[in-house]
Design an enzyme around this catalytic site. Structure first.
Site, PDB file in Angstrom:
ATOM      1  N   SER A 110      37.576  34.973  45.794  1.00 35.09           N
ATOM      2  CA  SER A 110      38.257  35.340  44.553  1.00 35.09           C
ATOM      3  C   SER A 110      39.570  34.590  44.381  1.00 35.09           C
ATOM      4  CB  SER A 110      38.534  36.849  44.581  1.00 35.09           C
ATOM      5  OG  SER A 110      39.454  37.199  43.578  1.00 35.09           O
ATOM      6  N   TYR A 135      42.061  44.602  48.339  1.00 35.00           N
ATOM      7  CA  TYR A 135      40.879  43.839  47.893  1.00 35.00           C
ATOM      8  C   TYR A 135      41.128  42.341  48.123  1.00 35.00           C
ATOM      9  CZ  TYR A 135      37.980  41.047  44.895  1.00 35.00           C
ATOM     10  OH  TYR A 135      37.148  40.063  44.435  1.00 35.00           O
ATOM     11  N   LYS A 139      39.384  39.339  50.917  1.00 33.88           N
ATOM     12  CA  LYS A 139      38.848  38.013  50.601  1.00 33.88           C
ATOM     13  C   LYS A 139      39.528  36.947  51.461  1.00 33.88           C
ATOM     14  CE  LYS A 139      35.839  39.370  47.665  1.00 33.88           C
ATOM     15  NZ  LYS A 139      34.409  39.290  48.024  1.00 33.88           N
TER      16      LYS A 139
HETATM   17  C1  WQD Z   1      42.505  41.259  33.380  1.00 31.52           C
HETATM   18  C2  WQD Z   1      43.726  41.415  32.479  1.00 31.52           C
HETATM   19  C3  WQD Z   1      45.104  43.324  33.013  1.00 31.52           C
HETATM   20  C4  WQD Z   1      42.213  46.377  31.903  1.00 31.52           C
HETATM   21  C5  WQD Z   1      39.797  40.628  38.354  1.00 31.52           C
HETATM   22  C6  WQD Z   1      38.966  41.372  39.332  1.00 31.52           C
HETATM   23  C7  WQD Z   1      39.030  40.776  40.694  1.00 31.52           C
HETATM   24  C8  WQD Z   1      38.970  39.271  40.674  1.00 31.52           C
HETATM   25  C9  WQD Z   1      39.949  38.685  39.696  1.00 31.52           C
HETATM   26  C10 WQD Z   1      36.784  38.448  41.226  1.00 31.52           C
HETATM   27  C11 WQD Z   1      44.975  41.834  33.268  1.00 31.52           C
HETATM   28  C12 WQD Z   1      44.501  43.450  31.616  1.00 31.52           C
HETATM   29  C13 WQD Z   1      42.821  45.161  32.147  1.00 31.52           C
HETATM   30  C14 WQD Z   1      42.711  47.214  30.871  1.00 31.52           C
HETATM   31  C15 WQD Z   1      44.389  45.566  30.385  1.00 31.52           C
HETATM   32  N1  WQD Z   1      37.684  38.806  40.304  1.00 31.52           N
HETATM   33  N2  WQD Z   1      43.882  44.771  31.387  1.00 31.52           N
HETATM   34  N3  WQD Z   1      43.797  46.771  30.135  1.00 31.52           N
HETATM   35  O1  WQD Z   1      43.102  42.049  37.384  1.00 31.52           O
HETATM   36  O2  WQD Z   1      42.497  39.666  36.760  1.00 31.52           O
HETATM   37  O3  WQD Z   1      41.166  40.952  38.497  1.00 31.52           O
HETATM   38  O4  WQD Z   1      39.635  39.248  38.439  1.00 31.52           O
HETATM   39  O5  WQD Z   1      36.887  38.568  42.388  1.00 31.52           O
HETATM   40  O6  WQD Z   1      37.882  41.277  41.349  1.00 31.52           O
HETATM   41  O7  WQD Z   1      39.436  42.692  39.389  1.00 31.52           O
HETATM   42  O8  WQD Z   1      41.007  41.500  36.031  1.00 31.52           O
HETATM   43  O9  WQD Z   1      39.891  42.583  34.141  1.00 31.52           O
HETATM   44  O10 WQD Z   1      41.270  44.029  35.715  1.00 31.52           O
HETATM   45  O11 WQD Z   1      42.416  42.449  34.174  1.00 31.52           O
HETATM   46  O12 WQD Z   1      45.378  45.187  29.707  1.00 31.52           O
HETATM   47  O13 WQD Z   1      42.214  48.332  30.617  1.00 31.52           O
HETATM   48  O14 WQD Z   1      43.497  42.481  31.548  1.00 31.52           O
HETATM   49  O15 WQD Z   1      46.461  43.743  32.994  1.00 31.52           O
HETATM   50  O16 WQD Z   1      46.085  41.181  32.690  1.00 31.52           O
HETATM   51  P1  WQD Z   1      42.069  41.026  37.162  1.00 31.52           P
HETATM   52  P2  WQD Z   1      41.079  42.731  35.023  1.00 31.52           P
END
Ligand code: WQD
Length: 325
Positions: A110, A135, A139
């Site tokens: 990741s 998490y 990784k």
């Molecule tokens: C994306 C953006 C939140 C939810 C993910 C996976 C992790 C890894 C990397 C593979 C952020 C914003 C989110 C919501 C929001 N992938 N958000 N409201 O945190 O980048 O991590 O990708 O391994 O496994 O978790 O992804 O989709 O949680 O958030 O504003 O209800 O959306 O703040 O900026 P993240 P995410």
């Protein structure tokens, strides 16, 4: 799986079905007209893994996806994440070693290993920073375990694929993301909100140092991601790798903010999304998007689907599973 079957690989799926459904085998069959072999197995069960490798004594490669992946949840349940994300990896590697034959191992890693990278776009040479969550740490530790094992075992060849933000569903709408409980990730929460399951989407902060104040990510279509795994396993099978442990960033190379994602959703769906700007989420980094040079020019893979296509497929999938028109 669909991509592997379409490329003629003999596929055995191992899953404990704790976060997936057995019906996916029928859906894979509908798409590929082939039903993969399946064994229900908790990969933390060392004896079970040993027995499996005895039963299927011709296994010559593993693509290891099995792990928990909710960043926020890992902060609340660190030991569950260390156990579930590392014990299966060790069990599989120990059995791979015992085969005493050339063994290909693809590891689902990741972009979280980079934390908030100092330079963008992020290359595979970017420094690994202290993980911002258990998490992300699993990784990082997983890659260290693989690196050390490769040094001690000439038969083992590893590719670690560092996913950015996977989104979307297969075009057939036979398979897609089925989050259990309240989704942590942006896209499934967004599409569930549009489907009426939640009253609004909380946008976690608009006071970041980005053009519109919301966080930026590299959203990669899950079908592009799947194709990358086929290219990677072929690379190892055909012994084209440059070294016994290779790392590739899997992204589109384009960053999109949360508000851009919302606007794109509204454009491709024709729906108005109810959202509210709320406080920042702990552990969020500001910006991450991939430098795709190595994946494009060494691995020989390039993302072909864009944000609109990913979001449209996610929305079409959401409507299907909610029986919406
Ligand atoms: C994306 C953006 C939140 C939810 C993910 C996976 C992790 C890894 C990397 C593979 C952020 C914003 C989110 C919501 C929001 N992938 N958000 N409201 O945190 O980048 O991590 O990708 O391994 O496994 O978790 O992804 O989709 O949680 O958030 O504003 O209800 O959306 O703040 O900026 P993240 P995410």
């Amino acid at each position: 799986m669909v991509e592997l079957l379409d490329e003629g690989f003999d596929v055995l799926i191992l899953d404990d079905l704790s976060n997936s459904s057995i019906t996916v085998l029928d859906q894979i069959n509908k798409i590929s007209n082939k039903k993969p072999l399946f064994e229900k197995l908790d990969l933390k069960d060392k004896k079970g893994v040993q027995e499996l490798f005895l039963k299927h004594n011709d296994i010559s490669g593993v693509i290891h996806f099995a792990a928990s992946k909710a960043v926020g949840e890992s902060v609340v349940k660190p030991l569950e994440y260390y156990e579930n994300n590392l014990v299966p990896l060790i069990n599989l590697l120990q059995e791979a070693e015992k085969t005493n034959r050339s063994f290909s191992f693809i590891f689902s890693s990741s972009c979280t290993v980079y934390g908030q990278a100092d330079q963008l776009p992020i290359t595979e040479e970017a420094p690994i920073k202290k993980a911002e969550s258990p998490y992300g740490n699993t990784k990082q530790i997983g890659e260290e375990i693989l690196w050390d094992t490769v040094q001690s075992n000439d038969n083992l060849n590893v590719i670690s694929l560092r996913y950015f933000n996977p989104i979307g569903a297969h075009e057939s709408l036979e398979i897609g993301e089925l989050p259990i409980g309240k989704p942590q990730n942006l896209i499934p929460f967004l599409t569930q909100t549009a489907a009426g399951i939640h009253d609004k989407l909380n946008v976690f902060g608009d006071d970041y140092p980005t053009p519109d104040g919301t966080c930026i990510r590299d959203y990669i279509h899950v079908v592009d991601l799947a194709k990358a795994h086929v290219v990677a396993i072929k690379r190892l099978k055909e012994e084209k790798q440059n070294e016994s442990f290779e790392i590739f960033n899997l992204g589109t190379g384009k960053g999109s903010s949360v508000l851009e994602v919302i606007k794109t959703f509204e454009r491709v769906s024709g729906e108005k999304l109810n959202y509210e700007i709320t406080a920042r989420r702990n552990g969020d980094i500001v910006e991450a998007y991939a430098d795709t040079y190595k994946a494009n020019n060494v691995l020989g893979w390039k993302a072909t689907l864009n944000l609109s296509q990913g979001i449209k497929s996610a929305w079409d999938w959401e409507k299907k599973i909610r029986n919406k028109s």
